[in-house]
Write an enzyme that holds these catalytic residues in place. Structure first.
Site, PDB file in Angstrom:
ATOM      1  N   GLU A 113       0.891  -1.166   0.000  1.00 39.97           N
ATOM      2  CA  GLU A 113       0.000   0.000   0.000  1.00 39.97           C
ATOM      3  C   GLU A 113       0.922   1.206   0.000  1.00 39.97           C
ATOM      4  O   GLU A 113       1.515   1.541   1.025  1.00 39.97           O
ATOM      5  CB  GLU A 113      -0.920  -0.050   1.225  1.00 39.97           C
ATOM      6  CG  GLU A 113      -2.004   1.004   1.205  1.00 39.97           C
ATOM      7  CD  GLU A 113      -1.629   2.195   2.050  1.00 39.97           C
ATOM      8  OE1 GLU A 113      -1.120   3.184   1.469  1.00 39.97           O
ATOM      9  OE2 GLU A 113      -1.844   2.150   3.259  1.00 39.97           O
ATOM     10  N   CYS A 172      -2.126   8.400   3.728  1.00 38.46           N
ATOM     11  CA  CYS A 172      -1.949   7.835   2.393  1.00 38.46           C
ATOM     12  C   CYS A 172      -3.181   8.041   1.532  1.00 38.46           C
ATOM     13  O   CYS A 172      -3.104   7.987   0.305  1.00 38.46           O
ATOM     14  CB  CYS A 172      -1.617   6.342   2.497  1.00 38.46           C
ATOM     15  SG  CYS A 172      -2.833   5.389   3.429  1.00 38.46           S
TER      16      CYS A 172
END
Length: 683
Positions: A255, A294
């Site tokens: 990720e 993120c």
């Protein structure tokens, strides 16, 4: 100076040397150092595989789920302590809530998923597949916990959530974890793990912690291990390309950083509630966790005729934001996680400024409350403008991991989709619109490049969890630049830590292996009616073959009148030419109701407390007046259920396979019914 400890092989240990100095992000004062130098990571992996893995694999999904629930309840008792430490990372109360209580919420969510899984250490996956005409040979898929360890290499921005959202999944699957948080905020992760270990809730070897360098950890991975990484795409690619990772074909979920975007739909005007929703969402995405997420919005796409209005509204909204010491209740945005992060953000913003200009904020100064703007890692929220998003590529390639976003114009929805795709793969995108046509065009057009898309408007805004909030039951990840992986996702995530194996054999053998009765398997036909057995007494495969019942036109007519279902196929005087039926046909629900009349033992109280549902009900063959029906009724699966209150009746869930069979011995219908069955009273 306090030294952050590592937890390996059942002991809290310190690494060698001084390691990395860790600072209070708000005051700039040193608070600890962290090192993992000299620690035996090969031995730690062996400990997880040989100690933690067997212990977890022996537990059923329900036992693992209850373990997660107990852990979540325990951690909630220590929130004040964790919040106090979290402030040192620069997080406000709201930021810490997302990190700490959001992480605990993940434990609760995965604990609840146990109800969708059997009371066994492994489970079936999907449907069974008959592989022979005589139904003596079949195939199925099993999911079995891997025999390795989950290695989680996490980012600095969510030191609690980043760990708990991942271990919730692997622990429910039956796999232990070694967690390596980013060193800069590892002191908060350490505090949580110390509480977890002190609770004694997890079996030995289920969780280990490395606070410092990962060293040669990945040089000792094996094919049964799983590695997850959250961080920069550059670091992720380096780790993913490791010789041992490739040689052992170790699953690697990444990720990575991504240039997430939000789109203001062409239909939205300043007079609509969606306008304010858009402005509020963008402001929140820029300032929450000081932009260190993120999933944060980095690119803002707005119809070109509304750029000026959006610029003014966003600037006014950002100006209301108070920055400073998170301990001050007036503060709404804290600091970055440290001086290194501040320097990195400034360097990336300077790259963006080669083709963009600053609309709001300052790169060189920031006004703060109750803090020193130089000693603390504070930065101003920055709203940039890029007037030529198709001609300037760096805005789609450079990420400033802080409170920074760039405003860009588009002409029409197709152009907005093209701009979104220039990010080359993102974790999440949002579009604010009231127009279903625009929403559909955007989702289908941009969906291949995003892991999640939020369609936001006034209908869902009050309950919306927001652009930047990954949810336990939805996948978190994205294609391309975002890493190409998936985390969480409910049961999808659990399967990532399990080996799918196709099993072939007779229905009897697959039943014995899976602990779920398979159609065609030999049934047990005891003399006692299955409904007279307590939960513990029932055996998978216990079966009742009922008497036959004749279906008459009078039955069908009466059911039509009783139910009000006078569909033409159930009426005697219908002309059936051109229909799928030869003559009047029985209602499917009549057949199911008659089935219950045949298999239910209704003359006296019995351990069956109630019937609370039907799964997979199918009507496979028309039933005409004059047909005779009998039922094959089989105990398919048992799932024990814990008490919610001490006074609750002790019980479990039993699934029964109901096969409705006509005089030709063919199935006319099949269903699975669910009942609550009492356990034997304690004498």
């Amino acid at each position: 100076m306090y030294t952050v400890e590592n937890f390996l092989m059942g002991q809290w240990v310190k690494g060698e040397g001084d390691g990395q100095l860790l600072y209070n992000a708000v005051t700039g004062e040193p608070i600890a150092n962290a090192t993992s130098k000299g620690l035996d990571f090969a031995a730690a992996l062996h400990y997880a595989r040989s100690k933690g893995n067997p212990a977890l694999r022996k537990m059923s999904f329900h036992e693992r789920g209850l373990m997660l629930r107990a852990l979540a309840l325990y951690l909630r008792e220590h929130l004040e302590e964790l919040y106090h430490i979290s402030y040192q990372t620069g997080a406000t109360k709201a930021d810490s809530w997302v990190d700490i209580e959001g992480g605990i919420g993940n434990l609760f969510s995965y604990a609840s998923l146990r109800r969708k899984l059997p009371d066994t250490p492994y489970c079936l996956d999907g449907e069974h597949h008959p592989l022979g005409k005589a139904n003596t040979f079949m195939g199925h898929h099993l999911l079995i916990p891997k025999e390795g360890v989950a290695i989680h290499i996490n980012a600095f921005n969510f030191p609690v959530w980043g760990m708990l959202e991942k271990i919730a999944v692997n622990l429910l699957a039956g796999v232990p974890a070694i967690v390596k948080p980013a060193t800069v905020t590892s002191y908060l992760t350490e505090a949580v793990v110390k509480r977890i270990i002190a609770s004694g809730i997890l079996p030995d070897g289920a969780l280990q912690l490395i606070c410092g360098s990962a060293g040669d950890l990945l040089d000792h991975v094996q094919s049964q291990d799983v590695v997850t990484f959250t961080g920069s795409a550059t670091t992720g690619l380096m780790l993913k390309s490791g010789k041992r990772i490739l040689a052992e074909n170790v699953p690697f979920t990444m990720e990575a950083d991504s240039l997430n975007c939000i789109v203001l739909g062409e239909d939205v005007t300043p007079t609509m509630p969606e306008w304010d929703i858009f402005i509020k969402e963008v402001r929140r995405e820029i300032t929450t966790k000081s932009g260190q997420r993120c999933t944060a919005v980095r690119r803002i796409f707005v119809p070109e005729n509304k750029i000026e209005d959006v610029q003014k509204a966003l600037s006014a909204a950002l100006a209301q934001n108070i920055i400073g010491n998170p301990l001050n209740p007036k503060v709404r945005m804290g600091s970055l996680a440290g001086e290194t992060q501040r320097n990195e953000v400034k360097a990336q913003v300077n790259k963006l400024l080669e083709t963009s200009s600053i609309l709001y904020g300052s790169l060189d100064s920031v006004e703060v409350l109750d803090a020193d703007p130089i000693k603390g890692a504070f930065v101003s929220p920055l709203l940039l403008l890029n007037e030529n998003p198709f001609g300037n590529s760096n805005v789609h390639e450079v990420e400033a991991f802080g409170p920074v976003a760039t405003l860009m114009p588009y002409k029409h929805t197709e152009e907005a989709i093209s701009l979104a795709k220039l990010g080359k793969g993102s974790l999440v995108s949002s579009i604010v619109t009231t127009d279903p046509t625009i929403a559909t065009e955007y989702v289908i057009g941009a969906g291949n490049y995003h892991g999640r898309i939020l369609v936001l408007n006034d209908q869902c805004a009050k309950e919306s969890t927001g652009h930047g909030s990954p949810l336990p039951l939805l996948v978190h990840g994205g294609p391309g630049r975002a890493g190409g992986g998936e985390e969480m996702g409910g049961l999808r995530g659990v399967k990532h830590y399990m080996q799918r194996v196709a099993v072939q054999g007779s229905p009897d053998m697959i039943t014995a292996i899976s602990k779920v009765y398979q159609p065609g398997a030999t049934g047990n036909t005891p003399t006692i009616h299955p409904f007279k057995k307590y939960f513990e007494e029932l055996v998978i495969g216990d079966q009742l073959i009922t008497e036959k019942r004749l279906i008459t036109a009078e039955d069908i007519n009466a059911f039509a009148d009783l139910s009000g279902d006078h569909f033409y196929a159930h009426l005697e005087n219908t002309d059936f030419n051109g229909t799928m039926f030869e003559k009047q046909v029985a209602h499917g629900y009549l057949i199911m109701s008659m089935a219950a009349g045949l298999f239910v033992d209704s003359y006296e109280k019995n351990p069956v407390l109630l019937n609370y549902g039907i799964d997979e009900l199918r009507f496979t063959k028309p039933v005409y007046p004059g047909s005779e029906m009998h039922i094959r009724f089989t105990c398919k699966e048992k799932i024990r259920q814990e008490k919610k209150e001490p006074t609750d009746i002790d019980k479990g869930i039993v699934k029964w396979l109901v096969e409705m069979i006509d005089e030709t011995n063919e199935l006319t219908g099949i269903a699975t019914i669910l009942t609550m069955v009492a356990k034997k009273p304690v004498q």
